[in-house]
Scaffold this motif. Structure first.
Motif, PDB file in Angstrom:
ATOM      1  N   HIS A  72     -25.194  -9.620  22.538  1.00 50.21           N
ATOM      2  CA  HIS A  72     -26.360  -9.120  23.283  1.00 50.21           C
ATOM      3  C   HIS A  72     -26.496  -9.904  24.586  1.00 50.21           C
ATOM      4  O   HIS A  72     -26.266 -11.115  24.598  1.00 50.21           O
ATOM      5  CB  HIS A  72     -27.659  -9.331  22.488  1.00 50.21           C
ATOM      6  CG  HIS A  72     -27.667  -8.690  21.150  1.00 50.21           C
ATOM      7  ND1 HIS A  72     -27.810  -7.338  20.971  1.00 50.21           N
ATOM      8  CD2 HIS A  72     -27.540  -9.214  19.909  1.00 50.21           C
ATOM      9  CE1 HIS A  72     -27.778  -7.066  19.685  1.00 50.21           C
ATOM     10  NE2 HIS A  72     -27.605  -8.185  19.009  1.00 50.21           N
ATOM     11  N   ALA A  73     -26.950  -9.221  25.620  1.00 50.38           N
ATOM     12  CA  ALA A  73     -27.247  -9.920  26.875  1.00 50.38           C
ATOM     13  C   ALA A  73     -28.347 -10.939  26.608  1.00 50.38           C
ATOM     14  O   ALA A  73     -29.333 -10.646  25.923  1.00 50.38           O
ATOM     15  CB  ALA A  73     -27.688  -8.937  27.948  1.00 50.38           C
ATOM     16  N   LEU A  74     -28.198 -12.141  27.141  1.00 54.86           N
ATOM     17  CA  LEU A  74     -29.211 -13.184  26.970  1.00 54.86           C
ATOM     18  C   LEU A  74     -30.133 -13.271  28.181  1.00 54.86           C
ATOM     19  O   LEU A  74     -31.294 -13.658  28.053  1.00 54.86           O
ATOM     20  CB  LEU A  74     -28.527 -14.537  26.719  1.00 54.86           C
ATOM     21  CG  LEU A  74     -27.583 -14.591  25.517  1.00 54.86           C
ATOM     22  CD1 LEU A  74     -26.952 -15.979  25.396  1.00 54.86           C
ATOM     23  CD2 LEU A  74     -28.285 -14.193  24.235  1.00 54.86           C
ATOM     24  N   VAL A  75     -29.589 -12.919  29.331  1.00 50.77           N
ATOM     25  CA  VAL A  75     -30.341 -12.919  30.591  1.00 50.77           C
ATOM     26  C   VAL A  75     -30.461 -11.467  31.041  1.00 50.77           C
ATOM     27  O   VAL A  75     -29.508 -10.690  30.894  1.00 50.77           O
ATOM     28  CB  VAL A  75     -29.610 -13.765  31.658  1.00 50.77           C
ATOM     29  CG1 VAL A  75     -30.304 -13.681  33.011  1.00 50.77           C
ATOM     30  CG2 VAL A  75     -29.496 -15.222  31.206  1.00 50.77           C
ATOM     31  N   VAL A  76     -31.616 -11.098  31.586  1.00 47.47           N
ATOM     32  CA  VAL A  76     -31.802  -9.746  32.109  1.00 47.47           C
ATOM     33  C   VAL A  76     -30.648  -9.460  33.079  1.00 47.47           C
ATOM     34  O   VAL A  76     -30.463 -10.211  34.045  1.00 47.47           O
ATOM     35  CB  VAL A  76     -33.179  -9.613  32.804  1.00 47.47           C
ATOM     36  CG1 VAL A  76     -33.305  -8.275  33.500  1.00 47.47           C
ATOM     37  CG2 VAL A  76     -34.306  -9.832  31.796  1.00 47.47           C
ATOM     38  N   ASP A 152     -34.894 -10.402  24.826  1.00 53.22           N
ATOM     39  CA  ASP A 152     -35.375 -10.806  23.495  1.00 53.22           C
ATOM     40  C   ASP A 152     -34.316 -11.649  22.786  1.00 53.22           C
ATOM     41  O   ASP A 152     -34.630 -12.678  22.190  1.00 53.22           O
ATOM     42  CB  ASP A 152     -35.718  -9.577  22.652  1.00 53.22           C
ATOM     43  CG  ASP A 152     -36.972  -8.865  23.134  1.00 53.22           C
ATOM     44  OD1 ASP A 152     -37.757  -9.470  23.906  1.00 53.22           O
ATOM     45  OD2 ASP A 152     -37.174  -7.695  22.747  1.00 53.22           O
ATOM     46  N   ALA A 153     -33.047 -11.219  22.869  1.00 57.25           N
ATOM     47  CA  ALA A 153     -31.965 -12.005  22.257  1.00 57.25           C
ATOM     48  C   ALA A 153     -31.851 -13.369  22.931  1.00 57.25           C
ATOM     49  O   ALA A 153     -31.592 -14.374  22.267  1.00 57.25           O
ATOM     50  CB  ALA A 153     -30.637 -11.249  22.364  1.00 57.25           C
ATOM     51  N   GLY A 154     -32.058 -13.405  24.241  1.00 49.98           N
ATOM     52  CA  GLY A 154     -32.028 -14.670  24.972  1.00 49.98           C
ATOM     53  C   GLY A 154     -33.134 -15.605  24.529  1.00 49.98           C
ATOM     54  O   GLY A 154     -32.909 -16.813  24.369  1.00 49.98           O
ATOM     55  N   ARG A 155     -34.323 -15.058  24.308  1.00 50.75           N
ATOM     56  CA  ARG A 155     -35.440 -15.895  23.843  1.00 50.75           C
ATOM     57  C   ARG A 155     -35.169 -16.434  22.437  1.00 50.75           C
ATOM     58  O   ARG A 155     -35.472 -17.591  22.143  1.00 50.75           O
ATOM     59  CB  ARG A 155     -36.746 -15.117  23.914  1.00 50.75           C
ATOM     60  CG  ARG A 155     -37.310 -15.054  25.333  1.00 50.75           C
ATOM     61  CD  ARG A 155     -38.704 -14.454  25.372  1.00 50.75           C
ATOM     62  NE  ARG A 155     -38.673 -13.007  25.223  1.00 50.75           N
ATOM     63  CZ  ARG A 155     -38.371 -12.148  26.201  1.00 50.75           C
ATOM     64  NH1 ARG A 155     -38.082 -12.610  27.412  1.00 50.75           N
ATOM     65  NH2 ARG A 155     -38.373 -10.855  25.997  1.00 50.75           N
TER      66      ARG A 155
END
Length: 170
Positions: A72-76, A152-155
């Motif tokens: 998943h992308a961690l940063v927008v 969300d995945a980044g958080r």
């Protein structure tokens, strides 16, 4: 070492499958990972136990982050901001700052665990740990300022890293 640092060894083994020794014994310890060959870390292995563990933890942290990014992308993805980094003089993309934060958290935690297990003493690693802990605190502030630009995945990834950072700085 598995008996002395079982959690650290399990975390290392979860991402690093092969450690390739680097040729030559320079004064600066080196390490890298290959983004195209998952699980491969290259590192100088001629240093102290603490130096070798630091290199392996550093590269393994990068492998764990790369695996999380692949899921998943961690940063927008559209975020183009640049941020101050405690490890580089030039402003870095947020993903680069996250990479540093994650690695520093695990390196500092590994040093704490090595000290507790008697694999290093404070005279050996004290100055290095103080410097890395200060950098960890610095980059953690930068990450906090950039919170809106994490997915969300980044958080979730940040929350897990924050737990490690808390352990490392206690």
């Amino acid at each position: 070492m598995s008996a002395l640092l079982p959690e650290l060894m399990a975390w290392l083994a979860a991402a690093t499958r092969v450690v390739r020794p680097l040729a030559g014994a320079g004064q600066v310890m080196r390490s890298s990972h290959d983004q195209d060959i998952l699980g491969l870390v290259s590192a100088d292995l001629h240093g102290s136990t603490a130096q070798t563990i630091e290199l392996l933890v550093h590269e393994t942290a990068h492998l764990h982050l790369r695996a999380a990014e692949a899921a998943h992308a961690l940063v927008v993805p559209t975020h183009q901001g640049r941020y101050r980094s405690p490890l580089r003089p030039e402003p870095r993309p947020l993903g680069g700052v996250l990479l540093a934060y994650h690695a520093l958290a695990y390196i500092c935690a590994a040093y704490r665990e090595m000290l507790a297990a008697g694999l290093a003493d404070i005279e050996q690693v004290g100055a290095e740990l103080d410097d890395l802990t200060a950098r960890l605190t610095d980059v953690r502030d930068v990450i906090g300022e950039a919170a809106p630009y994490f997915t969300d995945a980044g958080r979730e990834f940040l929350n897990r890293t924050a737990e490690v950072a808390d352990h490392a700085t206690k």
